[in-house]
Design an enzyme around this catalytic site. Structure first.
Site, short mmCIF file in Angstrom:
data_model
loop_
_atom_site.label_atom_id
_atom_site.label_comp_id
_atom_site.label_asym_id
_atom_site.label_seq_id
_atom_site.Cartn_x
_atom_site.Cartn_y
_atom_site.Cartn_z
N ASN A 184 0.82 -1.22 0.00
CA ASN A 184 0.00 0.00 0.00
C ASN A 184 0.86 1.27 0.00
O ASN A 184 2.07 1.22 0.24
CB ASN A 184 -0.96 0.00 1.19
N GLY A 211 4.58 2.27 1.12
CA GLY A 211 5.35 2.65 -0.06
C GLY A 211 6.22 3.87 0.22
O GLY A 211 7.38 3.94 -0.18
N GLU A 233 4.79 -1.09 -6.40
CA GLU A 233 3.51 -1.55 -6.95
C GLU A 233 2.48 -1.37 -5.86
O GLU A 233 2.38 -2.19 -4.94
CB GLU A 233 3.64 -3.03 -7.37
N CYS A 289 -5.32 -6.00 -6.30
CA CYS A 289 -4.97 -4.58 -6.44
C CYS A 289 -5.63 -3.95 -7.66
O CYS A 289 -5.84 -2.74 -7.69
CB CYS A 289 -3.46 -4.42 -6.50
#
EC number: 1.2.1.3
Lengths: 451, 468
Positions: free
Chosen positions: A189, A193, A210, A244
């Site tokens: 998340n 990140g 990602e 995601c």
């Protein structure tokens, strides 16, 4: 905690020894991975099932198959990917050797996520090995069975010093992030990140993040609603919404909202039968914390379908919410669960404005027969990836770079893009020591004529 | 935040789509070309005032190289902007799959002082070409150039979409608190870390063009005079203030003896017996940098040059012999017209030395023996590599230019600049029909379905029938 320093130190020493540079060595490791996939398929599928209640066919086609595909491609293409790439020369360099040479970066860190726990460490690993790096893997501790299986199996097939698997939670990951890496690929998340990027900044380490976000799904009035809803239903409730790139919420004209709901209900029956809870193909929420979080999002909402839940088994039924307000809690965070809000919008203009007023998503979906409308949405919005008239499928096309933009991430991978991400593209110019005459033009003393 | 208004204004214009059409981007790029043409004299004068940059050098680096990049971009932009169609698999065979080149949005370019026009303008070319709105922050160290850019550039570019911000360290820190969609920074590694840390707060992707000590290995088999000329040119260009300059030489004791007179001859050929009087030799940009360089002269022994003049900030083209790895001049990037020579026994020792230090922006190797050049290339790691010359690899727009590790991340030049400022968006356009084909992926699952899925999605290995 000094254990992390040792593990990374050993990987770096192993990398510096040079043994993972040769193509033969990299091929051998990739083939060993292939062997592992064949010999240990049962163990891997069992671990994924234990973590996510995922049926074998589902786990196979969504995780193992993707890994196998990237493996086969890497083994086939590695010689051509790793070869020097000649580039266009100019007048001054016409007789020289000029090329870009893909080289390993060094020691790479891969941090996986729990929702596709095997795929999300293995797919990056393939590219990292193919590019000639040492790789430290940190599978998610939340999907503990898969983490354990990865930690057990990999050392049986791969070089143990070059490709160590580290297990653990936040304290171990924090310690790991203090070490110096030459690239970090993180899946998870945005909040974490930012922490990963800040840690990488201390060492000037390049990163691929990602992340996620709320992937919007716009349904135009001009479309085959039955087909659109079937595809959306499949993509939304896959892995119990814990994907995601799942369509997070729907935007559509209020006049078709009830038809959308009806179509989704019909598809749900087709896919999971009368009693969803009994379907072997319907997964569960990963843990109690996320179970409670998702249920909390239903507060105050109009539940058009579903809403049933069972804490003991972390079961939440496929749920649809209608007339959702943009200001509600369910529209504040990525849902990551089997709850599908529908927000009425009066036009594609309104939809575009709505999408652009929020963070850039990982994926953006549009359903319409109108090609012009589709082109318009692509041109006037930004997202990691985009699919018209389906959901999720761009993920399986490895020729497309897979990654986010803005809050949904940076960098990309899959297929050859993984190899590129984990390589350093070194520019090389090799001149002759002779032919000095040409160089005289650039040496002082300068003159207008020379210029 | 003093810059919040500016950034929001640019973001609003960005969302309006003004910078997207190709015609718009081309027009802005043409205007940049006019800036270079019409302001050429002003650029030469400003850079001469700021750091004694010789006109010849300024024309080469600030005008000619920039125009090359501009022309390359103008010639190819329509091609670069096109959707890139990709190979499909069996399932998507009848669909449209392509990579769309999307701009990031509002981007920030921070430039250093050593090539004050080039190092903001070349990134700017790519940023505009890719369709972004741009905030340009030229270096505050080269005051005349900074003023020229702040005053003149807005007369050429669309003020709605492109802004020049003049800022010192404090103001730049505040500027970085805003959210940008991309940050392009050229400068030192220390500040590079600060930039990336600030970018992390907003998950902003970055390109960092940093520096380091670029080693220059000279083998025993080579044409000494040619080597000396090429190394001297690369070292003393811009009075050594070049991120890709050969920072130090590694060679044997015998080669050092041959190199010294050859270097002396090259320097005299280039700048005459008194380089201070040559119009082709630059000056140090500021007092702080000048004083620091003076302290570095106390390493090894001065064989050529060594003269300095504080008022002019002049340091003669200098060569230091018998420098030790522990000397002060070997602890940091020199960024001045001083070339230390460090003795190593042989090529293997040179490679070990290079590999025991941070990875540099470029590794140089000189030898008439191809094998030697290739050995150094293969056994070291660096941003780029140049065999038998210095600096020239960055003049080719077809080569990506950037560092690795401490010397940076990301690349640019030519199409790579366009790519740096572009988000490659994977797009799949399917048809509503042929729903029957999708049936394979829907539950309820079965072993039979799985077999078909496997067959449809598989990549077969060439030359074999099974996956074993």
């Amino acid at each position: 905690m000094e254990k992390m320093q040792q593990v990374v130190g050993r990987a770096r020493a192993a990398f510096n020894s040079g043994r993972c540079h040769s193509l033969e060595f990299r091929m051998q490791q990739l083939k060993a991975l292939e062997q592992m996939m064949q010999e240990k398929e049962k163990e891997i599928l069992a671990a994924i099932k234990a973590d996510l209640h995922k049926s074998e066919p589902n786990a196979y086609s969504h995780e193992l198959l993707c890994v196998m595909r990237d493996l086969v491609m890497a083994i086939d293409k590695l010689p051509s990917w790793a070869a020097p790439r000649p580039v266009k020369r100019d007048l001054m360099t016409m007789r020289d050797e000029v090329y870009v040479f893909p080289e390993p970066l060094g020691v790479v860190l891969i941090i996986g996520a729990w929702n596709y726990p095997f795929l999300l460490v293995m797919q990056p690993l393939i590219g990292a090995i193919a590019a000639g790096n040492a790789v430290v893997m940190k599978p998610s501790e939340i999907s503990e069975n898969t983490a354990r299986v990865v930690a057990d199996l990999l050392p049986q097939y791969l070089d143990r010093e070059l490709y160590p698997v580290v297990t653990g939670g936040v304290p171990e990951t924090t310690e790991l992030l203090k070490q110096r890496f030459d690239h970090i690929l993180y899946t998870g998340n945005s909040t974490v990140g930012k922490i990963v990027m800040a840690a990488a900044a201390k060492h000037l380490t390049p990163i691929t993040l990602e992340l996620g976000g709320k992937s919007p799904c716009y349904i135009d009035k001009d479309c085959d609603l039955a087909v659109a809803c079937r595809r959306i239903t499949w993509g939304k409730y896959l892995n119990c919404g814990q994907t995601c790139i799942a369509p997070d919420y729907i935007l559509c004209d209020p006049s078709i909202q009830s038809k959308v709901v009806e179509n989704i209900k019909v598809t749900l029956q087709e896919l999971y039968g009368e009693d969803v809870k009994k379907s072997p193909d319907y997964e569960r929420i990963i843990n109690k914390r996320h179970f409670k979080r998702i249920l909390g999002l239903l507060e105050g909402q109009k539940i058009a379908h579903g809403g049933e839940a069972d804490e003991a088994s972390c079961f939440i039924a496929p749920t649809i919410l209608t007339d959702v307000s943009p200001a509600s809690k369910v529209m504040e965070e990525e849902i990551f669960g089997p709850v599908l809000p529908i927000l009425p919008v009066k036009s594609v203009d309104e939809a575009i404005e709505f999408i652009n007023s929020r963070e850039k998503p990982l994926a953006l979906y549009v359903f319409s027969n109108n090609k012009k409308l589709i082109k318009r949405v692509i041109s006037e919005t930004s997202s990691g990836g985009f699919v018209a008239n389906d959901v999720i499928m761009h993920f399986f096309l490895s020729a497309l770079p897979f990654g986010g933009v803005g809050n949904s991430g940076m960098g990309a991978y899959h297929g050859k893009h993984s190899f590129e991400t984990f390589s350093h593209h070194r520019s090389c110019l090799i001149k002759d020591l002779k032919m000095e005459v040409i160089n005289k033009l650039r040496y002082p003393p300068g003159s207008q004529k020379k210029v | 935040n003093p810059y919040m208004g500016l950034v929001s204004r640019l973001r609003a214009v960005w969302l309006s789509g003004k910078t997207r059409p190709m015609e718009y981007r081309m027009a802005q790029l043409e205007a940049l070309g006019c800036f270079l043409d019409e302001k050429k004299q002003d650029i030469l004068e400003a850079t001469a005032l700021d750091m004694g940059k010789p006109h010849f050098e300024a024309q080469f680096s600030e005008i000619i190289l920039c125009k090359n990049e501009l022309h390359e971009t103008l010639n190819n932009l329509s091609h670069w902007m096109k959707d890139k169609y990709v190979d499909k698999n069996l399932v998507t065979r009848l669909d449209s799959a392509f990579i769309r080149k999307d701009p990031y949005g509002v981007v920030l370019i921070i430039a250093p002082w050593n090539y004050p026009i080039h190092l903001f303008l070349v990134p700017l070319i790519g940023a505009i070409a890719a369709g972004n709105c741009v905030v340009i922050k030229p270096s505050e160290t080269t005051k005349n150039t900074e003023r020229l850019v702040a005053e003149a550039l807005p007369n050429y570019l669309d003020k709605d979409c492109f802004a020049v911000v003049t800022a010192g360290m404090q103001e730049t820190t505040r500027l970085l608190e805003n959210k940008f969609d991309y940050i392009f920074f050229t400068g030192g590694s220390f500040v590079g870390r600060i930039i990336m840390t600030a970018a992390a707060k907003h998950l902003t992707p970055v390109t960092l063009e940093l520096g380091g000590k670029n080693p220059c290995y000279v083998s025993d088999t080579c044409d000494v005079q040619n080597v000396a000329r090429r190394v001297a040119w690369g070292r003393f260009f811009n009075a050594g203030q070049t991120c890709i300059a050969p920072d130090y030489v590694l060679c044997s004791a015998e080669m050092q003896e041959k190199l010294l007179p050859a270097l002396h001859k090259a320097i005299t050929d280039f700048y005459g017996p008194n380089p201070r009087e040559s119009p082709d030799f630059g000056r140090i940009v500021g007092d702080k940098q000048f004083q620091h360089l003076q302290t570095l002269l106390r390493s090894g022994r001065v064989v050529i040059g060594g003269q300095t003049d504080e008022e002019e900030r002049y340091i003669a083209p200098t060569v230091l012999a018998d420098v030790l790895p522990s000397d002060p001049i070997m602890q940091e990037e020199i960024f001045g017209p001083i070339l230390p020579i460090v003795i190593v026994a042989n090529m293997d020792k040179a490679i070990d030395f290079i590999n025991s230090h941070e990875r540099p922006l470029v590794v140089y190797a000189f030898s008439s023996d191809d094998k030697v050049v290739n050995q150094v290339l293969e056994r070291t790691s660096s941003g780029g590599f140049c065999g038998n010359d210095t600096l020239m690899h960055v003049t080719l727009t077809s080569l990506p230019f950037g560092g690795i590790g401490n010397s940076g991340l990301g690349t640019y030049h030519g199409k790579f600049t366009f790519d740096a400022f572009t988000h490659c968006r994977g797009c799949l356009h399917r048809s509503m029909g042929r729903e029957a084909l999708n049936a394979l992926r829907y539950p309820p699952y079965s072993q039979q379905k799985l077999g078909l899925v496997q067959a449809a999605a598989e990549v077969k290995r060439k030359g074999s029938c099974t996956l074993l």
